[in-house]
Design an enzyme around this catalytic site. Sequence first.
Site, PDB file in Angstrom:
ATOM      1  N   HIS A  57       0.795  -1.231   0.000  1.00 48.44           N
ATOM      2  CA  HIS A  57       0.000   0.000   0.000  1.00 48.44           C
ATOM      3  C   HIS A  57       0.829   1.284   0.000  1.00 48.44           C
ATOM      4  O   HIS A  57       0.258   2.375  -0.087  1.00 48.44           O
ATOM      5  CB  HIS A  57      -0.923   0.012   1.223  1.00 48.44           C
ATOM      6  CG  HIS A  57      -0.149   0.108   2.504  1.00 48.44           C
ATOM      7  ND1 HIS A  57       0.475  -0.990   3.058  1.00 48.44           N
ATOM      8  CD2 HIS A  57       0.138   1.164   3.296  1.00 48.44           C
ATOM      9  CE1 HIS A  57       1.109  -0.603   4.159  1.00 48.44           C
ATOM     10  NE2 HIS A  57       0.920   0.703   4.316  1.00 48.44           N
ATOM     11  N   HIS A  72       1.697   6.921  -0.950  1.00 47.79           N
ATOM     12  CA  HIS A  72       0.784   6.086  -0.170  1.00 47.79           C
ATOM     13  C   HIS A  72      -0.445   5.811  -1.024  1.00 47.79           C
ATOM     14  O   HIS A  72      -1.162   6.737  -1.394  1.00 47.79           O
ATOM     15  CB  HIS A  72       0.395   6.796   1.132  1.00 47.79           C
ATOM     16  CG  HIS A  72      -0.040   5.864   2.206  1.00 47.79           C
ATOM     17  ND1 HIS A  72      -1.284   5.266   2.205  1.00 47.79           N
ATOM     18  CD2 HIS A  72       0.599   5.418   3.305  1.00 47.79           C
ATOM     19  CE1 HIS A  72      -1.385   4.487   3.271  1.00 47.79           C
ATOM     20  NE2 HIS A  72      -0.251   4.560   3.953  1.00 47.79           N
TER      21      HIS A  72
END
Length: 149
Positions: A57, A72
């Site tokens: 992620h 992110h």
Amino acid sequence: MTIVTAPLPGRAIGLAAVPDPVFAGAMVGPGTAIDPVRGPAVAVSPVDGVMVSLHPHAFVVVDTEGHGVLTHLGIDTVQLNGAGFELLVNKGDTVVRGQEVVRWNPEAVEAAGKSPICPVVALEATADSLADLREDGEVAVGDTLFGWQ
């Protein structure tokens, strides 16, 4: 000057619009965010450097000037435990701007109840060390998001 470019296509929205107080408050560092185009996508490296942190992620690339850039992929996506993300490089790899890093699908992230918004952050930087910060408008992969002194 480190030029940080868009790791994925979408709309620049600025950190203040990120639905997470840590990113919205620039507690991790200054930068911007992208509301990504929905559908299967590949996030690419926003700078040339070394992949110092790599998770499904999120990833951090540190350039030759020691600037660490965090990308992110979505908010609270760590809770997906890697489901729907495919790593295309390894931690420790030297990468170039535009190199594919993670295959993912912002639409699937949204369907799982998470925000697909992607902060792109200058780690351990001060807000006044960034120039020409993009906080609105459409961005394509490789478009400049900000410069970092």
